[in-house]
Structures are given as structure tokens and as C-alpha cells.
Design an enzyme around this catalytic site. Structure first.
Site, PDB file in Angstrom:
ATOM      1  N   LEU A  10      24.475  47.914  68.889  1.00 49.74           N
ATOM      2  CA  LEU A  10      24.145  49.010  67.970  1.00 49.74           C
ATOM      3  C   LEU A  10      22.729  49.552  68.209  1.00 49.74           C
ATOM      4  O   LEU A  10      22.540  50.661  68.714  1.00 49.74           O
ATOM      5  CB  LEU A  10      24.296  48.513  66.523  1.00 49.74           C
ATOM      6  CG  LEU A  10      23.983  49.508  65.414  1.00 49.74           C
ATOM      7  CD1 LEU A  10      24.933  50.687  65.441  1.00 49.74           C
ATOM      8  CD2 LEU A  10      24.094  48.813  64.044  1.00 49.74           C
ATOM      9  N   ASP A  11      21.744  48.732  67.845  1.00 52.42           N
ATOM     10  CA  ASP A  11      20.353  49.170  67.933  1.00 52.42           C
ATOM     11  C   ASP A  11      19.935  49.357  69.388  1.00 52.42           C
ATOM     12  O   ASP A  11      20.041  48.437  70.195  1.00 52.42           O
ATOM     13  CB  ASP A  11      19.467  48.115  67.249  1.00 52.42           C
ATOM     14  CG  ASP A  11      17.989  48.440  67.349  1.00 52.42           C
ATOM     15  OD1 ASP A  11      17.654  49.622  67.475  1.00 52.42           O
ATOM     16  OD2 ASP A  11      17.185  47.498  67.297  1.00 52.42           O
ATOM     17  N   THR A  17      17.374  52.046  65.628  1.00 52.05           N
ATOM     18  CA  THR A  17      16.904  51.467  64.362  1.00 52.05           C
ATOM     19  C   THR A  17      15.673  50.586  64.584  1.00 52.05           C
ATOM     20  O   THR A  17      15.073  50.128  63.623  1.00 52.05           O
ATOM     21  CB  THR A  17      18.018  50.667  63.663  1.00 52.05           C
ATOM     22  OG1 THR A  17      18.767  49.977  64.646  1.00 52.05           O
ATOM     23  CG2 THR A  17      18.941  51.566  62.868  1.00 52.05           C
ATOM     24  N   LYS A  45      13.866  42.851  69.742  1.00 47.43           N
ATOM     25  CA  LYS A  45      15.112  43.596  69.904  1.00 47.43           C
ATOM     26  C   LYS A  45      16.286  42.658  70.171  1.00 47.43           C
ATOM     27  O   LYS A  45      16.206  41.807  71.063  1.00 47.43           O
ATOM     28  CB  LYS A  45      14.987  44.628  71.027  1.00 47.43           C
ATOM     29  CG  LYS A  45      14.162  45.820  70.590  1.00 47.43           C
ATOM     30  CD  LYS A  45      14.259  46.964  71.573  1.00 47.43           C
ATOM     31  CE  LYS A  45      13.492  48.162  71.036  1.00 47.43           C
ATOM     32  NZ  LYS A  45      13.412  49.234  72.019  1.00 47.43           N
ATOM     33  N   SER A 114      27.130  43.554  67.430  1.00 49.39           N
ATOM     34  CA  SER A 114      25.703  43.656  67.089  1.00 49.39           C
ATOM     35  C   SER A 114      25.221  42.441  66.322  1.00 49.39           C
ATOM     36  O   SER A 114      25.977  41.811  65.598  1.00 49.39           O
ATOM     37  CB  SER A 114      25.505  44.920  66.236  1.00 49.39           C
ATOM     38  OG  SER A 114      24.268  44.886  65.559  1.00 49.39           O
ATOM     39  N   SER A 116      23.082  42.763  63.987  1.00 52.33           N
ATOM     40  CA  SER A 116      22.655  43.249  62.672  1.00 52.33           C
ATOM     41  C   SER A 116      23.679  43.002  61.572  1.00 52.33           C
ATOM     42  O   SER A 116      24.853  43.326  61.715  1.00 52.33           O
ATOM     43  CB  SER A 116      22.363  44.747  62.740  1.00 52.33           C
ATOM     44  OG  SER A 116      22.078  45.219  61.442  1.00 52.33           O
ATOM     45  N   LYS A 117      23.186  42.476  60.455  1.00 50.75           N
ATOM     46  CA  LYS A 117      24.052  42.291  59.289  1.00 50.75           C
ATOM     47  C   LYS A 117      24.238  43.610  58.544  1.00 50.75           C
ATOM     48  O   LYS A 117      25.028  43.706  57.624  1.00 50.75           O
ATOM     49  CB  LYS A 117      23.443  41.239  58.360  1.00 50.75           C
ATOM     50  CG  LYS A 117      23.451  39.851  58.969  1.00 50.75           C
ATOM     51  CD  LYS A 117      23.011  38.795  57.991  1.00 50.75           C
ATOM     52  CE  LYS A 117      23.277  37.436  58.603  1.00 50.75           C
ATOM     53  NZ  LYS A 117      22.715  36.333  57.845  1.00 50.75           N
ATOM     54  N   LYS A 145      22.792  36.354  70.674  1.00 48.90           N
ATOM     55  CA  LYS A 145      22.743  36.649  72.109  1.00 48.90           C
ATOM     56  C   LYS A 145      21.498  35.947  72.662  1.00 48.90           C
ATOM     57  O   LYS A 145      20.493  35.915  71.957  1.00 48.90           O
ATOM     58  CB  LYS A 145      22.615  38.163  72.330  1.00 48.90           C
ATOM     59  CG  LYS A 145      23.778  38.956  71.753  1.00 48.90           C
ATOM     60  CD  LYS A 145      23.448  40.451  71.723  1.00 48.90           C
ATOM     61  CE  LYS A 145      24.497  41.223  70.935  1.00 48.90           C
ATOM     62  NZ  LYS A 145      24.185  42.643  70.763  1.00 48.90           N
ATOM     63  N   GLU A 169      24.826  47.598  76.469  1.00 51.46           N
ATOM     64  CA  GLU A 169      23.711  46.826  75.885  1.00 51.46           C
ATOM     65  C   GLU A 169      22.357  47.316  76.367  1.00 51.46           C
ATOM     66  O   GLU A 169      22.219  47.689  77.520  1.00 51.46           O
ATOM     67  CB  GLU A 169      23.845  45.366  76.343  1.00 51.46           C
ATOM     68  CG  GLU A 169      24.249  44.380  75.305  1.00 51.46           C
ATOM     69  CD  GLU A 169      23.259  44.137  74.184  1.00 51.46           C
ATOM     70  OE1 GLU A 169      22.091  44.561  74.283  1.00 51.46           O
ATOM     71  OE2 GLU A 169      23.654  43.538  73.198  1.00 51.46           O
ATOM     72  N   ASP A 170      21.367  47.258  75.472  1.00 55.55           N
ATOM     73  CA  ASP A 170      20.016  47.659  75.877  1.00 55.55           C
ATOM     74  C   ASP A 170      19.073  46.461  76.019  1.00 55.55           C
ATOM     75  O   ASP A 170      17.927  46.644  76.443  1.00 55.55           O
ATOM     76  CB  ASP A 170      19.397  48.630  74.857  1.00 55.55           C
ATOM     77  CG  ASP A 170      19.085  47.949  73.541  1.00 55.55           C
ATOM     78  OD1 ASP A 170      19.932  47.176  73.053  1.00 55.55           O
ATOM     79  OD2 ASP A 170      17.982  48.172  73.001  1.00 55.55           O
TER      80      ASP A 170
HETATM   81  P1  B16 Z   1      19.490  42.913  60.574  1.00 54.16           P
HETATM   82  P2  B16 Z   1      21.431  44.912  67.747  1.00 54.16           P
HETATM   83  C1  B16 Z   1      19.513  43.833  66.183  1.00 54.16           C
HETATM   84  O1  B16 Z   1      20.449  44.833  66.436  1.00 54.16           O
HETATM   85  C2  B16 Z   1      18.106  44.406  66.287  1.00 54.16           C
HETATM   86  O2  B16 Z   1      17.840  44.808  67.609  1.00 54.16           O
HETATM   87  C3  B16 Z   1      17.090  43.376  65.880  1.00 54.16           C
HETATM   88  O3  B16 Z   1      15.787  43.908  65.946  1.00 54.16           O
HETATM   89  C4  B16 Z   1      17.407  42.912  64.446  1.00 54.16           C
HETATM   90  O4  B16 Z   1      16.496  41.903  64.006  1.00 54.16           O
HETATM   91  C5  B16 Z   1      18.849  42.375  64.417  1.00 54.16           C
HETATM   92  O5  B16 Z   1      19.742  43.377  64.842  1.00 54.16           O
HETATM   93  C6  B16 Z   1      19.258  41.912  63.020  1.00 54.16           C
HETATM   94  O6  B16 Z   1      19.296  43.012  62.164  1.00 54.16           O
HETATM   95  O7  B16 Z   1      18.189  42.473  59.976  1.00 54.16           O
HETATM   96  O8  B16 Z   1      19.897  44.312  60.212  1.00 54.16           O
HETATM   97  O9  B16 Z   1      20.599  41.916  60.323  1.00 54.16           O
HETATM   98  O10 B16 Z   1      20.586  45.375  68.893  1.00 54.16           O
HETATM   99  O11 B16 Z   1      22.039  43.540  67.967  1.00 54.16           O
HETATM  100  O12 B16 Z   1      22.441  45.929  67.315  1.00 54.16           O
HETATM  101 MG    MG Z   2      20.225  46.389  71.013  1.00 52.61          MG
END
Ligand code: B16
Ligand code: MG
Length: 213
Positions: A10-11, A17, A45, A114, A116-117, A145, A169-170
Site C-alpha cells: 500500500l504505502d 502515506t 517504511k 500491507s 498497515s492496520k 516483511k 513493492e517499494d
Molecule cells: P499502521 P505498507 C506500512 O505500510 C508503512 O510503510 C509503515 O511505515 C507503517 O509503520 C506500517 O505500514 C504500519 O502502519 O500504523 O497504519 O498499521 O508499506 O506495508 O503498506
Molecule cells: Mg510500502
């Protein structure tokens, strides 16, 4: 083997984000009496929320109890969500929506993978949730990851074999995760940095799904 399932981080891939994470973490570190810079933010990231906090505290040489850590992580997330809630379809990165549309049109299955939660609310706010057949995020995985768990679960949710999947993926650790899952890995960014990817493109502008299937 034909590759007909796409798994997206995602990010940094669909939306940026990282800038919001940076603002919210900075607000927190400033309260704790230190600062972080953009270069340090880069190292966060793809890293989960609690692991990011651990790295930040280590960086600022601050020790907290588990309870305090949880409270600070919650506050950071509240600030982060204030920013996320203002997101609109204009925040989707260039070329992404056309790429998703073309993939869908071509019968390719699509999932999110992703850390991210907050992934579902971000997909909803930016208007791209309906392209996804499955969403695997930080709420579904226990290992970050470069562990392949998030992508293995994505393939399982789509009902496809790992070899049929292409991961976008980035982050270097994300590419490692994709390769560990036995998937084709497309790096989004710079080839010099993502040198473990099968192929690297700078972004989705001018890119078509057929290039990867
Ligand atoms: P949250 P991705 C990651 O997104 C972010 O790159 C990372 O900076 C962040 O801490 C993590 O998600 C958790 O995010 O606080 O929203 O659960 O690149 O895996 O999409
Ligand atoms: Mg990412």
C-alpha cells in the site's frame, strides 16, 4: 506458468502515506524531547507500528514500559488517522487507478498485502477499495516483511498458487518477502536500491499489466 494474480503493497506503491506517518511520529518524538529526520523516516517504511516505535525510542534513547509504549502508539495512530481521514481519490499515486482498471479488465485477481492496520480505511477514502478481491493487512499477520506471511495469505485468499502471483513493492524487505514466497517481484522505485527485484519500474505511469504476466 501464467501469472494472473497481482498483490500490491500500500504505502509507497498505491498511495504515499509515508509523509503522514512521518508527521505523526514527529509529533510524538517532539513530545518525548527529540526529533527524527526524513532519512530516519525512510528506515520505517514497511515496518509495523510497534516495531517502528521500538526503533524510534532506541534512536532517541528513551525507555518506556510496555503500557506506555501502547499508549504512545495509540496516540500516534490517532494523529495519523486525522491525516488519513482527509485523503481523497486525488491521493492515489499517478497511473495507479488506470493500472488497476486494466488489470481487472484483463481478468487478473487483485489483493492487498500491507503491514498497515489502517489499510481498509485508506483504500476506502481514496476510492480504490472496489478493485480488491482480498485485503490482507496488519490485522491478519503476525510476522512482518521480510517474512512472506502477508503475501502467502494473499495468494491463499485469492485461491491461486504462489508462482501465479506478481508482487508490487517499494521496500527492500517487501521484495525479500515476495521472493521468499516464490513470487515474481516488481520493485516500485529505483533499480539501484531494489536490486533484489525481478524488475523495477519508477511508478505506474505508462505501465501495463501485460508487462508482468
Ligand atoms: P499502521 P505498507 C506500512 O505500510 C508503512 O510503510 C509503515 O511505515 C507503517 O509503520 C506500517 O505500514 C504500519 O502502519 O500504523 O497504519 O498499521 O508499506 O506495508 O503498506
Ligand atoms: Mg510500502
Amino acid at each position: 506458468m501464467a501469472r494472473h494474480a497481482f498483490l500490491f503493497d500500500l504505502d509507497g506503491v498505491l498511495v504515499d502515506t509515508a509523509v503522514f506517518h512521518y508527521q505523526a511520529w514527529r509529533r510524538l518524538t517532539q513530545e518525548l524531547g527529540f526529533d527524527i529526520d526524513e532519512a530516519f523516516n525512510e528506515t520505517l517504511k514497511g515496518i509495523s507500528r510497534m516495531d517502528s516505535l521500538e526503533r524510534i525510542l532506541e534512536h532517541g534513547k528513551v525507555t518506556l514500559t510496555q503500557k506506555e509504549k501502547e499508549a504512545y502508539a495509540r496516540r500516534k495512530n490517532d494523529w495519523y488517522l486525522e491525516l488519513v481521514n482527509r485523503m481523497t481519490p486525488a491521493d492515489v499515486l499517478p497511473g495507479v487507478e488506470d493500472f488497476l482498471k486494466a488489470a481487472k479488465h484483463g481478468g487478473i485477481q487483485i489483493a492487498l498485502g500491507s503491514a498497515s492496520k489502517n489499510a481498509p480505511v485508506i483504500l476506502e477514502k481514496t476510492g480504490i477499495l472496489s478493485y480488491f478481491d482480498a485485503v490482507i493487512d496488519g490485522n491478519h499477520v503476525s510476522k512482518s516483511k521480510p517474512d512472506p506471511e502477508v503475501f502467502l495469505k494473499g495468494a491463499e485468499a485469492l485461491g491461486v498458487s504462489n508462482a501465479e502471483c506478481v508482487v508490487f513493492e517499494d521496500a527492500y524487505a517487501g521484495i525479500q518477502a515476495a521472493k521468499a514466497a516464490g513470487m515474481y517481484a516488481v520493485g516500485i522505485g529505483e533499480a539501484g536500491v531494489l536490486n533484489n527485484a525481478d524488475v523495477v519500474v519508477p511508478g505506474f505511469e505508462g505501465v501495463t499489466p501485460e508487462q508482468f504476466t
